[in-house]
Design an enzyme around this catalytic site. Structure first.
Site, mmCIF file in Angstrom:
data_model
loop_
_atom_site.group_PDB
_atom_site.id
_atom_site.type_symbol
_atom_site.label_atom_id
_atom_site.label_comp_id
_atom_site.label_asym_id
_atom_site.label_seq_id
_atom_site.Cartn_x
_atom_site.Cartn_y
_atom_site.Cartn_z
ATOM 1 N N CYS A 3 9.980 0.678 -10.588
ATOM 2 C CA CYS A 3 11.339 0.855 -11.103
ATOM 3 C C CYS A 3 12.443 0.450 -10.131
ATOM 4 O O CYS A 3 12.209 0.280 -8.953
ATOM 5 C CB CYS A 3 11.582 2.292 -11.506
ATOM 6 S SG CYS A 3 10.266 2.959 -12.507
ATOM 7 N N ARG A 29 11.627 -5.359 -10.317
ATOM 8 C CA ARG A 29 10.862 -4.155 -9.973
ATOM 9 C C ARG A 29 10.276 -3.456 -11.196
ATOM 10 O O ARG A 29 9.453 -2.558 -11.063
ATOM 11 C CB ARG A 29 11.746 -3.165 -9.226
ATOM 12 C CG ARG A 29 12.096 -3.621 -7.832
ATOM 13 C CD ARG A 29 12.836 -2.529 -7.110
ATOM 14 N NE ARG A 29 12.019 -1.336 -6.988
ATOM 15 C CZ ARG A 29 11.255 -1.065 -5.949
ATOM 16 N NH1 ARG A 29 11.176 -1.903 -4.961
ATOM 17 N NH2 ARG A 29 10.552 0.054 -5.896
ATOM 18 N N TRP A 78 9.365 0.643 -14.951
ATOM 19 C CA TRP A 78 7.993 0.131 -15.073
ATOM 20 C C TRP A 78 7.151 1.349 -15.396
ATOM 21 O O TRP A 78 7.002 2.240 -14.568
ATOM 22 C CB TRP A 78 7.560 -0.516 -13.762
ATOM 23 C CG TRP A 78 6.223 -1.167 -13.817
ATOM 24 C CD1 TRP A 78 5.954 -2.462 -14.139
ATOM 25 C CD2 TRP A 78 4.959 -0.566 -13.518
ATOM 26 N NE1 TRP A 78 4.601 -2.700 -14.064
ATOM 27 C CE2 TRP A 78 3.962 -1.556 -13.700
ATOM 28 C CE3 TRP A 78 4.560 0.705 -13.138
ATOM 29 C CZ2 TRP A 78 2.616 -1.312 -13.496
ATOM 30 C CZ3 TRP A 78 3.198 0.965 -12.945
ATOM 31 C CH2 TRP A 78 2.249 -0.053 -13.126
ATOM 32 N N ASN A 104 12.373 7.075 -9.314
ATOM 33 C CA ASN A 104 11.413 6.033 -8.972
ATOM 34 C C ASN A 104 10.261 6.736 -8.263
ATOM 35 O O ASN A 104 10.492 7.448 -7.294
ATOM 36 C CB ASN A 104 12.110 5.041 -8.022
ATOM 37 C CG ASN A 104 11.256 3.859 -7.698
ATOM 38 O OD1 ASN A 104 10.155 3.718 -8.224
ATOM 39 N ND2 ASN A 104 11.758 2.992 -6.843
ATOM 40 N N GLY A 105 9.022 6.576 -8.754
ATOM 41 C CA GLY A 105 7.896 7.240 -8.115
ATOM 42 C C GLY A 105 7.061 8.000 -9.132
ATOM 43 O O GLY A 105 7.213 7.808 -10.342
ATOM 44 N N GLU A 482 -5.957 -17.084 -3.632
ATOM 45 C CA GLU A 482 -4.520 -17.044 -3.919
ATOM 46 C C GLU A 482 -4.192 -17.918 -5.132
ATOM 47 O O GLU A 482 -3.385 -17.541 -5.988
ATOM 48 C CB GLU A 482 -3.735 -17.493 -2.670
ATOM 49 C CG GLU A 482 -2.244 -17.579 -2.836
ATOM 50 C CD GLU A 482 -1.575 -16.287 -3.306
ATOM 51 O OE1 GLU A 482 -2.213 -15.231 -3.332
ATOM 52 O OE2 GLU A 482 -0.405 -16.383 -3.703
ATOM 53 N N LYS A 486 -2.426 -16.454 -8.515
ATOM 54 C CA LYS A 486 -1.172 -17.009 -9.030
ATOM 55 C C LYS A 486 -1.312 -17.367 -10.498
ATOM 56 O O LYS A 486 -0.488 -17.008 -11.328
ATOM 57 C CB LYS A 486 -0.819 -18.267 -8.252
ATOM 58 C CG LYS A 486 0.277 -18.447 -7.342
ATOM 59 C CD LYS A 486 1.232 -17.470 -6.852
ATOM 60 C CE LYS A 486 0.940 -16.026 -6.868
ATOM 61 N NZ LYS A 486 1.089 -15.317 -5.637
ATOM 62 N N GLU A 489 -1.884 -14.179 -12.848
ATOM 63 C CA GLU A 489 -0.833 -13.169 -13.003
ATOM 64 C C GLU A 489 0.349 -13.653 -13.826
ATOM 65 O O GLU A 489 1.012 -12.841 -14.468
ATOM 66 C CB GLU A 489 -0.371 -12.593 -11.659
ATOM 67 C CG GLU A 489 0.544 -13.452 -10.844
ATOM 68 C CD GLU A 489 1.038 -12.766 -9.561
ATOM 69 O OE1 GLU A 489 1.371 -11.583 -9.592
ATOM 70 O OE2 GLU A 489 1.083 -13.448 -8.532
ATOM 71 N N HIS A 505 -24.893 -18.505 -7.697
ATOM 72 C CA HIS A 505 -25.415 -17.140 -7.594
ATOM 73 C C HIS A 505 -24.884 -16.266 -8.725
ATOM 74 O O HIS A 505 -24.924 -15.042 -8.629
ATOM 75 C CB HIS A 505 -25.085 -16.539 -6.222
ATOM 76 C CG HIS A 505 -25.703 -17.308 -5.092
ATOM 77 N ND1 HIS A 505 -27.063 -17.298 -4.849
ATOM 78 C CD2 HIS A 505 -25.166 -18.149 -4.179
ATOM 79 C CE1 HIS A 505 -27.329 -18.092 -3.817
ATOM 80 N NE2 HIS A 505 -26.191 -18.617 -3.395
ATOM 81 N N LYS A 600 7.401 -6.225 -8.938
ATOM 82 C CA LYS A 600 7.405 -6.944 -7.664
ATOM 83 C C LYS A 600 6.913 -6.087 -6.503
ATOM 84 O O LYS A 600 6.149 -6.529 -5.666
ATOM 85 C CB LYS A 600 8.837 -7.425 -7.392
ATOM 86 C CG LYS A 600 9.006 -8.190 -6.097
ATOM 87 C CD LYS A 600 8.382 -9.551 -6.184
ATOM 88 C CE LYS A 600 8.514 -10.354 -4.924
ATOM 89 N NZ LYS A 600 7.522 -11.445 -4.903
HETATM 90 O O1 M6R Z 1 5.221 -6.678 -0.924
HETATM 91 P P1 M6R Z 1 3.788 -6.922 -0.594
HETATM 92 O O2 M6R Z 1 3.540 -8.220 0.054
HETATM 93 O O3 M6R Z 1 3.173 -5.787 0.198
HETATM 94 O O4 M6R Z 1 3.054 -6.930 -2.000
HETATM 95 C C1 M6R Z 1 1.670 -7.047 -2.114
HETATM 96 C C2 M6R Z 1 1.259 -7.429 -3.515
HETATM 97 O O5 M6R Z 1 1.683 -6.460 -4.427
HETATM 98 C C3 M6R Z 1 1.833 -8.791 -3.927
HETATM 99 O O6 M6R Z 1 1.491 -9.784 -3.027
HETATM 100 C C4 M6R Z 1 1.303 -9.173 -5.328
HETATM 101 O O7 M6R Z 1 -0.067 -9.413 -5.266
HETATM 102 C C5 M6R Z 1 2.057 -10.391 -5.874
HETATM 103 N N1 M6R Z 1 2.545 -10.123 -7.192
HETATM 104 C C6 M6R Z 1 1.210 -11.598 -6.018
HETATM 105 O O8 M6R Z 1 1.942 -12.681 -6.472
#
Ligand code: M6R
Length: 605
Positions: A3, A29, A78, A104-105, A482, A486, A489, A505, A600
């Site tokens: 949030c 967020r 969120w 938030n939390g 990675e 990407k 997500e 495997h 985020k």
């Molecule tokens: O802010 P941070 O780098 O600690 O966040 C870690 C992950 O939440 C972040 O990298 C997440 O995997 C991204 N959405 C990937 O694109």
């Protein structure tokens, strides 16, 4: 909830437009629903407006009503407890309409609190936040002041709970009460107003001066005054810090999505890191204490989540191969609860774009309690992981707004390379890192300049496919993780990335006619093996695409990248993968910057 929270109080202002603008900036967020409460001291009126969906929906609703008022609080959600809906959106209100709370939390023991204290209260949402605001109301009715009621509420929350609370009391229409635990909140200082925000970027149009609130503290914020209190209620004082970020850095300008802007910024990010950490003589400048403590360590532990974890996988190879220090990389959510046997003299590196990831913070708190030294590499100065580590260095990537992390990965790999270089015997290494990174910045620019070809690849290879695979060996086996993250997500194409040798495997069973398999090959000694693995998928009908470096390219390869230092190839090879993900999401008509179910900054565990 992750949030976003903003609050504003000023004498001669209209707070609603300021709050809505702040929410727009915070939407990364959380974006399931949004709401605001605004009170007008002069007219003696107030209004609560909430809407399901994006902040733009809330904006429409606000502009259809005459919402006036000089003070207010707002929230973009969120969902954790309860589905996204108007009822579950914040602010939540107490039964008699006196108190309004955004949060938030997560309050872990909210059901117990509800049963113990609020048996006869009628609830209108499924949220833990409504329990909190009803408790405040109850405690005030029992005879406490609002401040005392907030303090009492906090004392009842169990240790696992996290909160950033922003509360308004209709009987004090210009005042905001603030409290935080494990969830970021800042108080922004203006000339004749003050603000509260969960992220400074949301309020940079108003102020660049902020006071951090620490865990357990409470604040009372009026238009012309800010009072801080320690957890025991004692008044405390803290200087504001000045945040040197240009507010326009948080705008997306002419770009359709932040993600594309942030991909485009990557060459500049590398150049910023060069000029800050590798000044003209090429000698790394990262601080004597850091170098001394890292050289004294017998093992480095890199702790991170998501994309940052993937950057750590590259970093580990750099620390081992360049600096000769054994290095392990751990997913923070696992390390927090299954700490492995540690070496005698460990040194911890925390990688985090936001500096607020709750899983990583849990580890940092654990290792602080054990007395170990640590370094946080983060994009957000003064963030929690920045403050709580022994040392911290900024990633200098500029605000990263898109949920999908791109430039932070490049910054994290680059800064780890600079650190490893600083620890290395540089005469033995035969590498001019400054020149190599400059070459890499140019190579990335070349890919970006030619990005339209990747849009075509996305259309032909990925957009219609239910699944996809990225394979690679050696250092490429890290970057394919990675690449897969990407793509999945933001496009929702189910994607796996894995070490190419693992194909037979198990995963080979998933290859069917037209299954996309993308190979990243940058290491000459491993290219033959990966080509063999690719052929095995082709024999089962896969559609393949190869991303290779110049020195191993053949006529059959699809995308050829310039040659760079082998351990630094992820900085270049990640870029086409980012662009493939971007264009697949775009061509699927999705909201690239706001993938479903994600946020985020993940400030809950
Ligand atoms: O802010 P941070 O780098 O600690 O966040 C870690 C992950 O939440 C972040 O990298 C997440 O995997 C991204 N959405 C990937 O694109």
């Amino acid at each position: 909830m992750f949030c976003g929270i903003v609050g504003f109080t000023g004498k001669n202002y209209q707070s609603a437009p300021i709050l809505l603008k702040g929410l727009q900036k915070l939407e990364y967020r959380g974006y399931d629903s949004a709401g605001l409460f605004v009170s007008d001291q002069a007219l003696g009126t107030d209004q609560l407006v909430k809407e399901n969906g994006r902040v733009s929906e809330l904006e429409k609703l606000v502009s259809s009503k005459n919402v006036t008022g000089n003070a207010g609080i707002a929230h973009t959600r969120w969902a954790t407890h309860g589905v996204p809906s108007v009822n579950n959106a914040h602010p939540h209100v107490s039964a008699d309409g006196r108190f309004y709370l955004v949060h938030n939390g997560v309050i872990e023991n909210y059901i117990e609190l509800k049963e113990n204290y609020l048996k006869n209260v009628e609830f209108h949402s499924d949220t833990d936040t409504e329990v909190a605001v009803q408790l405040i109301d109850k405690f005030v009715k029992d005879g406490l002041t609002t401040f005392e009621a907030l303090k009492k509420l906090i004392s009842l929350l169990d240790n696992n709970s996290a909160y950033g609370f922003l509360l308004m009391d209709r009987e004090e229409p210009e005042r905001m009460y603030v409290a935080k635990q494990k969830s970021p909140l800042l108080i922004g200082i203006g000339s004749d107003f003050n603000v509260v925000t969960s992220d400074a970027v949301a309020m940079l149009d108003q102020t660049h001066d902020f006071i951090e609130l620490h865990d357990g503290e409470i604040a009372i914020v009026d238009p012309d005054n800010v009072q801080l209190f320690a957890a025991n209620g004692d008044a405390i004082s803290r200087e504001a810090f000045h945040l040197d970020i240009d507010a326009t850095e948080t705008d997306k300008g002419a770009y359709p999505f932040y993600m594309l802007k942030e991909i485009d910024e990557q060459p500049v990010v590398i150049r910023q890191l060069i000029s800050r950490y590798l000044p003209k003589d090429g000698q790394p400048q990262i601080g004597e204490g850091i170098v001394k403590d890292m050289l004294a360590a017998d093992r480095i532990y890199i702790i991170a989540a998501g994309t940052s974890y993937h950057a750590g996988l590259v970093g580990a190879r750099l620390f081992e191969r360049w600096a000769g220090i054994p290095t392990e990389v751990h997913v923070s959510s696992e390390f927090a609860y299954e700490q492995p046997l540690l070496s005698e003299k460990p040194f911890f590196i925390f990688l985090s774009q936001s500096g607020e990831t709750a899983d990583s913070r849990e580890v940092l708190q654990n290792i602080n309690a054990q007395g170990f030294k640590s370094l946080t590499l983060t994009n957000v100065e003064k963030s929690t992981l920045w403050r709580e580590a022994t040392y911290a260095l900024p990633l200098l990537a500029g605000p990263e707004i898109a949920v999908a992390s791109t430039k932070a990965y490049v910054a994290q790999v680059t800064l780890q390379a600079i650190l490893a270089y600083a620890l290395a015997d540089r005469e033995q290494l035969h590498l001019n890192l400054e020149q190599e990174l400059s070459k890499i910045a140019i190579a990335i620019q070349g890919i970006i300049d030619d990005k339209e070809q990747l849009q075509e690849v996305a259309k032909n290879l990925l957009v219609e496919s239910p699944n996809a695979f990225f394979i690679g060996r050696g250092i490429d086996s890290t970057v394919v993780l990675e690449a897969a993250l990407k793509l999945k997500e933001i496009s929702y194409v189910q994607t796996e990335g894995f070490a190419a040798g693992e194909l037979k495997h198990g995963t080979l069973a998933l290859i069917e006619e037209d299954t996309p398999v993308i190979a990243i090959m940058t290491q000459p000694r491993l290219a033959g093996l990966v080509r063999g693995n690719l052929a095995e998928t082709q024999a089962r009908g896969s559609k393949t695409y190869t991303i290779v470096t110049q020195k191993i390219a053949t006529e059959e390869d699809d995308l050829v990248l310039p040659d760079v230092n082998e351990l630094l190839t992820p900085l270049v090879s990640v870029v086409p993968a980012q662009l493939l993900a971007y264009y697949t999401s775009l061509e699927r008509g999705l909201d690239v910057d706001h993938p479903r179910n994600l946020a985020k900054s993940v400030t809950v565990q």
